[in-house]
Design an enzyme around this catalytic site. Structure first.
Site, PDB file in Angstrom:
ATOM      1  N   TYR A 108       0.839  -1.207   0.000  1.00  0.00           N
ATOM      2  CA  TYR A 108       0.000   0.000   0.000  1.00  0.00           C
ATOM      3  C   TYR A 108       0.881   1.267   0.000  1.00  0.00           C
ATOM      4  O   TYR A 108       0.641   2.207  -0.765  1.00  0.00           O
ATOM      5  CB  TYR A 108      -0.896  -0.038   1.234  1.00  0.00           C
ATOM      6  CG  TYR A 108      -1.884   1.087   1.365  1.00  0.00           C
ATOM      7  CD1 TYR A 108      -3.043   1.127   0.595  1.00  0.00           C
ATOM      8  CD2 TYR A 108      -1.671   2.120   2.286  1.00  0.00           C
ATOM      9  CE1 TYR A 108      -3.964   2.152   0.740  1.00  0.00           C
ATOM     10  CE2 TYR A 108      -2.590   3.148   2.437  1.00  0.00           C
ATOM     11  CZ  TYR A 108      -3.734   3.155   1.659  1.00  0.00           C
ATOM     12  OH  TYR A 108      -4.647   4.187   1.810  1.00  0.00           O
TER      13      TYR A 108
ATOM     14  N   LYS B  32       1.060   4.190  -2.857  1.00  0.00           N
ATOM     15  CA  LYS B  32       0.719   5.586  -2.555  1.00  0.00           C
ATOM     16  C   LYS B  32       1.922   6.511  -2.755  1.00  0.00           C
ATOM     17  O   LYS B  32       1.759   7.662  -3.174  1.00  0.00           O
ATOM     18  CB  LYS B  32       0.171   5.701  -1.126  1.00  0.00           C
ATOM     19  CG  LYS B  32      -1.164   4.973  -0.921  1.00  0.00           C
ATOM     20  CD  LYS B  32      -2.258   5.540  -1.828  1.00  0.00           C
ATOM     21  CE  LYS B  32      -3.631   4.988  -1.528  1.00  0.00           C
ATOM     22  NZ  LYS B  32      -4.692   5.553  -2.360  1.00  0.00           N
TER      23      LYS B  32
END
Ligand code: NAP
Length: 246
Positions: free
Chosen positions: A154, A158
């Site tokens: 993740y 990002k």
């Protein structure tokens, strides 16, 4: 104000994306509500926007599917004639410590969070260049800035989104297209509801404001970037996190 503007918001059937769509509509934008599985949520978003007297429609499309994204953008252009605002909000988590993380968990998060945004940006770039106007706003995360144990996939997606924001901002700056990112801290949605209470308490202890953020906190930041008043701001990341990272 965004009167006459057409906005495409990915993952807008619930959570942060839904609130972004409602706030863009309150400011006058016509909204295309993209969703992958939350069809009832997407229809509810559309209904709430229509109640405001504003135009809206729901569009099912998996943003990780390049062909489906191209078809969605082509349909929006056919129906509305333009796309002024793209909000890349769709995102998932598949948390695991890196030594236990499966390749499929890594790939799934990258495919939706990073490649999904790439597909959408690529599809809207030409029409935005032609109309010499565009606002692209990517929803990244505090985790992309400072990392988080258990979220290597993740965080990479990002952080990648931030690099992509800055690169595309440079590519499109002369065309009156701005590209910015909003980096939420911990916001109360389905994504954070699943965290155990002990983790939530530990997170709260790291937030100077001592509370989770609300979806409207992120929607307000997105509307700021979407507005005419932010015309000279591009390639920036706005953190909305109650002071959790400074
Ligand atoms: P959420 O309630 O779980 O919503 C995620 C959204 O992403 C849903 O609308 C979902 O649509 C959509 N989505 C997932 N896969 C998709 C796909 N393949 N194609 C299209 N849409 C897809 O989470 P949220 O908290 O609102 O998160 C929204 C964004 O904010 C995400 O990018 C997330 O990473 C980011 N963020 C959230 C927080 C937080 O604390 N909540 C913090 C930092 C960043 P369906 O339901 O239709 O599948």
């Amino acid at each position: 104000m965004l009167e006459g503007r057409v906005a495409l918001i990915t993952g807008a059937g619930k959570g942060i994306g839904k609130e972004i769509a409602l706030e863009l509509a309150r400011n006058g934008a016509k909204c295309v509500i993209n969703y992958a599985s939350s069809s009832a949520g997407a229809e509810d978003t559309v209904a709430q926007i229509r109640e405001m007297g504003q135009e809206a429609c729901a569009y099912k499309c998996d943003v990780s599917d390049a062909t489906a994204v191209q078809e969605m953008v082509a349909d929006v252009l056919k129906n509305y004639g333009r796309i002024d605002i793209l909000v890349n909000n769709a995102g998932i988590t598949k948390d695991n410590l890196v030594m236990a993380m499966k390749e499929e968990e890594f790939d799934a998060v990258m495919d939706i969070n990073l490649k999904g945004a790439f597909h959408c940006i690529k599809a809207v770039t030409k029409p935005m260049m032609k109309q010499r106007y565009g606002r692209i706003i990517n929803i990244t995360s505090i985790v992309g800035l400072i990392g988080n144990a258990g979220q290597a996939n993740y965080a990479a997606s990002k952080a990648g989104l931030i690099g992509m924001t800055k690169s595309v901002a440079r590519e499109l700056a002369t065309r009156n297209i701005t590209v910015n990112a909003v980096a939420p801290g911990f916001i109360q949605t389905d994504m954070t509801d699943v965290l155990p209470d002990s983790v939530k308490e530990q997170l709260l202890s790291q937030i100077p404001m001592k509370k989770l953020g609300e979806t409207k906190d992120i929607a307000n930041a997105v509307c700021f970037f979407a507005d005419e008043k932010a015309a000279y701001i591009t390639g920036q990341v706005l953190s909305v996190n109650g002071g959790m990272a400074m």
